[in-house]
Scaffold this active site. Sequence first.
Site, PDB file in Angstrom:
ATOM      1  N   ASP A  44      41.431   3.335   5.036  1.00  0.00           N
ATOM      2  CA  ASP A  44      40.402   4.448   5.448  1.00  0.00           C
ATOM      3  C   ASP A  44      40.590   5.334   7.356  1.00  0.00           C
ATOM      4  OD1 ASP A  44      40.272   2.700   7.599  1.00  0.00           O
ATOM      5  OD2 ASP A  44      38.186   2.154   7.092  1.00  0.00           O
ATOM      6  N   SER A  45      41.773   5.268   7.430  1.00  0.00           N
ATOM      7  CA  SER A  45      42.649   6.060   8.595  1.00  0.00           C
ATOM      8  C   SER A  45      42.217   7.528   7.376  1.00  0.00           C
ATOM      9  CB  SER A  45      43.675   5.692   8.861  1.00  0.00           C
ATOM     10  OG  SER A  45      44.390   5.452   7.590  1.00  0.00           O
ATOM     11  N   ASP A  83      41.581   0.153   0.520  1.00  0.00           N
ATOM     12  CA  ASP A  83      40.885  -0.017   2.335  1.00  0.00           C
ATOM     13  C   ASP A  83      39.212  -0.783   2.104  1.00  0.00           C
ATOM     14  OD1 ASP A  83      41.331  -1.584   4.624  1.00  0.00           O
ATOM     15  OD2 ASP A  83      41.049   1.085   5.768  1.00  0.00           O
ATOM     16  N   LYS A 113      42.182  -4.283   1.358  1.00  0.00           N
ATOM     17  CA  LYS A 113      42.027  -5.066   2.754  1.00  0.00           C
ATOM     18  C   LYS A 113      40.650  -5.064   3.842  1.00  0.00           C
ATOM     19  CE  LYS A 113      43.561  -2.730   5.681  1.00  0.00           C
ATOM     20  NZ  LYS A 113      41.928  -2.711   7.453  1.00  0.00           N
ATOM     21  N   GLU A 115      38.386  -5.521   7.556  1.00  0.00           N
ATOM     22  CA  GLU A 115      38.441  -5.766   8.457  1.00  0.00           C
ATOM     23  C   GLU A 115      37.488  -6.598   9.737  1.00  0.00           C
ATOM     24  OE1 GLU A 115      38.108  -1.733  11.178  1.00  0.00           O
ATOM     25  OE2 GLU A 115      39.570  -1.200  10.180  1.00  0.00           O
ATOM     26  N   GLU A 182      46.653  -5.565  14.316  1.00  0.00           N
ATOM     27  CA  GLU A 182      46.867  -4.481  15.100  1.00  0.00           C
ATOM     28  C   GLU A 182      46.612  -4.324  16.546  1.00  0.00           C
ATOM     29  OE1 GLU A 182      44.456  -0.687  13.413  1.00  0.00           O
ATOM     30  OE2 GLU A 182      45.135   0.462  14.897  1.00  0.00           O
TER      31      GLU A 182
HETATM   32  O1  KIV Z   1      43.493   2.668   7.897  1.00  0.00           O
HETATM   33  C1  KIV Z   1      44.642   2.041   7.486  1.00  0.00           C
HETATM   34  O2  KIV Z   1      45.025   2.753   7.400  1.00  0.00           O
HETATM   35  C2  KIV Z   1      45.035   0.977   8.811  1.00  0.00           C
HETATM   36  C3  KIV Z   1      46.810   0.966   8.667  1.00  0.00           C
HETATM   37  C4  KIV Z   1      46.330   2.200  10.126  1.00  0.00           C
HETATM   38  C5  KIV Z   1      46.273  -0.621   9.289  1.00  0.00           C
HETATM   39  O3  KIV Z   1      43.889   0.291   8.888  1.00  0.00           O
END
Ligand code: KIV
Length: 264
Positions: A44-45, A83, A113, A115, A182
């Site tokens: 989600d970055s 994500d 993934k 969080e 992280e």
């Molecule tokens: O969103 C992302 O890119 C991440 C990674 C940096 C682990 O969660």
Amino acid sequence: MKITIQDFLKKKQQGQKISMLTAYDYPFSQIVDEAGIDAILVGDSLAMVVQGLENTLPVTMDEMIYHTKMVSRAAKNAVVIGDMPYLSYQVSVEDAVRNAGRFIKEAGAHAVKLEGGREFADTIRLLTKSEIPIMAHIGLTPQAIHRMGGYKVQGRTEDAQMRLLEDAKILEDAGAFSIVLEAIPSGLAERITNELTISTIGIGAGPNCDGQILVIHDVIGLFERFVPKFVKRYANLKEDALKAIRQYKEEVEKGTFPGKEHSF
Ligand code: KIV
């Protein structure tokens, strides 16, 4: 060679490091895959490095699916992990299964993934039961930026370290196949890595995790707003692109492009 999530466990058992990078579109996914990276996270970055937003909170499920489809199309060997964006799994477990399922069913991801710590153990249990492999993510969790007061190193006190270690164990018990650590102290990441049977993937967590991940735009010099201490820049593509584009502009203006060889 095609990588699967079973290889995360095998590599840990054999003492081989797992390499991960993010990617958000077809061309970068193709490059990352061709380089032999084990797994690609459609993070989600992308809200920050692709969409130009302040933080990761606004990116939507539909946008994540759009990007994950492009990445899956290009990845021939790497595991593709979608994500879960903010509010796609926090409201209810039903939402979590429906949204995580979209990454697998519509976007071709192999895993997702999410969080968060122990508060998401039940969600992870249900997702795993629904045949959705889960990568957990603790320590600095960017979706909690407002609670954490910024992108700060986590696990600085003894109590916070104990809580993160317990969280990691709870998430392993809930069925996660791997866990991102992280921005936590290296010693804590090493302890978590040694006490878990699932693989740990570090970002700002020192060298003793089972694998490492970075954001590709940081690695190749395409994101300049801030560069965290844990980032190593391996190339400066922005500089190369600027040079090429300036030369193109100059040649168009001078009339030296297109030349005979580019004309019919
Ligand atoms: O969103 C992302 O890119 C991440 C990674 C940096 C682990 O969660």
